[in-house]
Scaffold this motif. Structure first.
Motif, PDB file in Angstrom:
ATOM      1  N   VAL A  11       0.841  -1.202   0.000  1.00  0.00           N
ATOM      2  CA  VAL A  11       0.000   0.000   0.000  1.00  0.00           C
ATOM      3  C   VAL A  11       0.875   1.250   0.000  1.00  0.00           C
ATOM      4  O   VAL A  11       0.609   2.218  -0.733  1.00  0.00           O
ATOM      5  CB  VAL A  11      -0.944   0.011   1.224  1.00  0.00           C
ATOM      6  CG1 VAL A  11      -1.585   1.391   1.407  1.00  0.00           C
ATOM      7  CG2 VAL A  11      -2.036  -1.045   1.063  1.00  0.00           C
ATOM      8  N   SER A  12       1.932   1.235   0.804  1.00  0.00           N
ATOM      9  CA  SER A  12       2.807   2.403   0.881  1.00  0.00           C
ATOM     10  C   SER A  12       3.499   2.665  -0.453  1.00  0.00           C
ATOM     11  O   SER A  12       3.755   3.813  -0.824  1.00  0.00           O
ATOM     12  CB  SER A  12       3.849   2.223   1.985  1.00  0.00           C
ATOM     13  OG  SER A  12       4.784   1.223   1.644  1.00  0.00           O
ATOM     14  N   ILE A  13       3.769   1.594  -1.185  1.00  0.00           N
ATOM     15  CA  ILE A  13       4.419   1.732  -2.492  1.00  0.00           C
ATOM     16  C   ILE A  13       3.433   2.224  -3.543  1.00  0.00           C
ATOM     17  O   ILE A  13       3.706   3.167  -4.294  1.00  0.00           O
ATOM     18  CB  ILE A  13       5.035   0.387  -2.936  1.00  0.00           C
ATOM     19  CG1 ILE A  13       6.167  -0.016  -1.986  1.00  0.00           C
ATOM     20  CG2 ILE A  13       5.560   0.476  -4.372  1.00  0.00           C
ATOM     21  CD1 ILE A  13       6.570  -1.467  -2.107  1.00  0.00           C
ATOM     22  N   VAL A  14       2.263   1.588  -3.607  1.00  0.00           N
ATOM     23  CA  VAL A  14       1.285   1.882  -4.657  1.00  0.00           C
ATOM     24  C   VAL A  14       0.548   3.200  -4.397  1.00  0.00           C
ATOM     25  O   VAL A  14       0.394   4.031  -5.295  1.00  0.00           O
ATOM     26  CB  VAL A  14       0.270   0.726  -4.787  1.00  0.00           C
ATOM     27  CG1 VAL A  14      -0.831   1.087  -5.787  1.00  0.00           C
ATOM     28  CG2 VAL A  14       0.975  -0.557  -5.211  1.00  0.00           C
ATOM     29  N   VAL A  15       0.088   3.392  -3.151  1.00  0.00           N
ATOM     30  CA  VAL A  15      -0.744   4.553  -2.829  1.00  0.00           C
ATOM     31  C   VAL A  15       0.100   5.786  -2.509  1.00  0.00           C
ATOM     32  O   VAL A  15      -0.192   6.888  -2.974  1.00  0.00           O
ATOM     33  CB  VAL A  15      -1.697   4.251  -1.649  1.00  0.00           C
ATOM     34  CG1 VAL A  15      -2.526   5.476  -1.292  1.00  0.00           C
ATOM     35  CG2 VAL A  15      -2.609   3.074  -2.002  1.00  0.00           C
ATOM     36  N   PHE A  16       1.148   5.600  -1.704  1.00  0.00           N
ATOM     37  CA  PHE A  16       1.931   6.747  -1.238  1.00  0.00           C
ATOM     38  C   PHE A  16       3.261   6.914  -1.970  1.00  0.00           C
ATOM     39  O   PHE A  16       4.055   7.772  -1.618  1.00  0.00           O
ATOM     40  CB  PHE A  16       2.175   6.632   0.267  1.00  0.00           C
ATOM     41  CG  PHE A  16       0.913   6.558   1.071  1.00  0.00           C
ATOM     42  CD1 PHE A  16       0.005   7.618   1.070  1.00  0.00           C
ATOM     43  CD2 PHE A  16       0.595   5.429   1.808  1.00  0.00           C
ATOM     44  CE1 PHE A  16      -1.168   7.550   1.802  1.00  0.00           C
ATOM     45  CE2 PHE A  16      -0.577   5.358   2.551  1.00  0.00           C
ATOM     46  CZ  PHE A  16      -1.467   6.418   2.536  1.00  0.00           C
ATOM     47  N   GLN A  17       3.481   6.077  -3.007  1.00  0.00           N
ATOM     48  CA  GLN A  17       4.688   6.166  -3.844  1.00  0.00           C
ATOM     49  C   GLN A  17       5.990   6.124  -3.032  1.00  0.00           C
ATOM     50  O   GLN A  17       6.952   6.821  -3.347  1.00  0.00           O
ATOM     51  CB  GLN A  17       4.677   7.439  -4.715  1.00  0.00           C
ATOM     52  CG  GLN A  17       3.752   7.363  -5.915  1.00  0.00           C
ATOM     53  CD  GLN A  17       2.304   7.620  -5.548  1.00  0.00           C
ATOM     54  OE1 GLN A  17       1.997   8.617  -4.923  1.00  0.00           O
ATOM     55  NE2 GLN A  17       1.415   6.737  -5.962  1.00  0.00           N
ATOM     56  N   GLU A  18       5.984   5.330  -1.960  1.00  0.00           N
ATOM     57  CA  GLU A  18       7.201   5.181  -1.179  1.00  0.00           C
ATOM     58  C   GLU A  18       8.184   4.270  -1.927  1.00  0.00           C
ATOM     59  O   GLU A  18       7.797   3.413  -2.712  1.00  0.00           O
ATOM     60  CB  GLU A  18       6.889   4.603   0.207  1.00  0.00           C
ATOM     61  CG  GLU A  18       6.119   5.573   1.089  1.00  0.00           C
ATOM     62  CD  GLU A  18       5.943   5.046   2.502  1.00  0.00           C
ATOM     63  OE1 GLU A  18       6.554   4.010   2.826  1.00  0.00           O
ATOM     64  OE2 GLU A  18       5.192   5.672   3.265  1.00  0.00           O
TER      65      GLU A  18
END
Length: 301
Positions: A258-265
């Protein structure tokens, strides 16, 4: 039935894994951590109470002597776990607190072996080792600098893991007498009561000034609280407690995605390896092979 139970616990982990989406929004509106926990607990109780009242009021009935189970799931587990977790984050870091939180399956395995006489197999031990290693990689532990950690932070993190584990233990006892919906409902009733002395409810009222706040509060209560706890409690009714706890550790892997996909982490190779290890642990613990019965490790060894 067990396949449905596995699926239920995995659904719970996925829904817990998207928790950060709603929490991040509520932080942006000005809520503090315990106020967000209160939104989860009170909102979940209100939704479940309305649903049960409208569909089957028999689910509201419990015996007074069984209140101890729901004090266990609601206050000793939910409230204590959140309090310890926030303490651990304050005194250490988010990643270290997360690692300590996911000692929960180890606590569950020990309690389940002692209390429920579940078999302690090499497959379960391997699954826990893979899970813990995966969580270390997912949370970026090796990227932390400095070796000195305050003891209070370590104890708080272990307390969070213990509190997290106790839901499975108290919940297992409660499920011997009550429907999963009843267990979940009273868990959040007692969690709400337990949060009263430690939460600034008055300070929350001015923050509920827009439709967006209400929307994300409902999403938090429904999608990352009510539904996953119902799914997990249902799964717990059919699975060994230790298995359910290990499967639920899919949560940090989902949270990372989620952090990668949604928040572009930023995604690192170590995080991807951590996700793979967590998934591998779930596959190992779900393998339903007859040889597992021969892998029993006696407690006196």
């Amino acid at each position: 039935m067990k396949r449905i139970a596995y699926f239920s616990v995995m659904c719970a982990a996925i829904l817990w894994g998207i928790l950060g989406i709603f929490i991040k929004k509520l932080y942006g509106f000005g809520f503090n951590p315990f106020q967000i926990v209160a939104i989860r607990a009170v909102g979940a109780f209100a939704m479940l109470f309305l649903y049960v009242t409208a569909t089957d009021r028999k689910l509201l009935r419990i015996q007074l002597k069984d209140v101890i189970y729901f004090i266990g799931t609601g206050i000793i587990s939910f409230v204590f776990f959140n309090w310890c977790y926030f303490m651990a984050i304050h005194y250490t870091t988010l990643s270290i607190a997360s690692i300590l939180l996911y000692t929960a399956p180890a606590f569950v395995i020990v309690f389940s072996t002692l209390l429920f006489k579940e078999r302690l197999t090499s497959r379960k031990i391997l699954s826990f080792v893979l899970t813990f290693a995966g969580c270390i990689l997912v949370t970026g532990f090796f990227q932390q600098t400095g070796n000195s950690l305050p003891m209070i932070g370590i104890l708080a993190g272990l307390g969070a893991g213990l509190g997290y584990a106790l839901y499975s233990i108290f919940g297992r006892y409660a499920l011997k007498k009550y429907d999963s919906m009843t267990v979940t409902l009273y868990t959040f009733l007692f969690a709400s009561l337990g949060l009263i002395p430690i939460t600034d409810f008055q300070g929350m009222y001015p923050l509920f000034s827009g439709v967006d706040v209400l929307f994300y509060s409902i999403c938090l209560s429904l999608f990352s609280t009510v539904l996953p706890f119902i799914f997990y409690t249902k799964g717990l009714n059919q699975l060994e407690t230790s298995r359910a706890s290990i499967i639920a550790t899919l949560e940090p892997a989902v949270a990372t995605m989620v952090s990668i996909v949604v928040f572009q982490e930023h995604i690192t190779s170590s995080r991807m390896m951590g996700i793979v290890l967590v998934l591998a642990a779930i596959i190992v613990v779900n393998e339903n092979v007859s040889v597992e019965e021969k892998e029993h490790i006696p407690l006196n060894e």
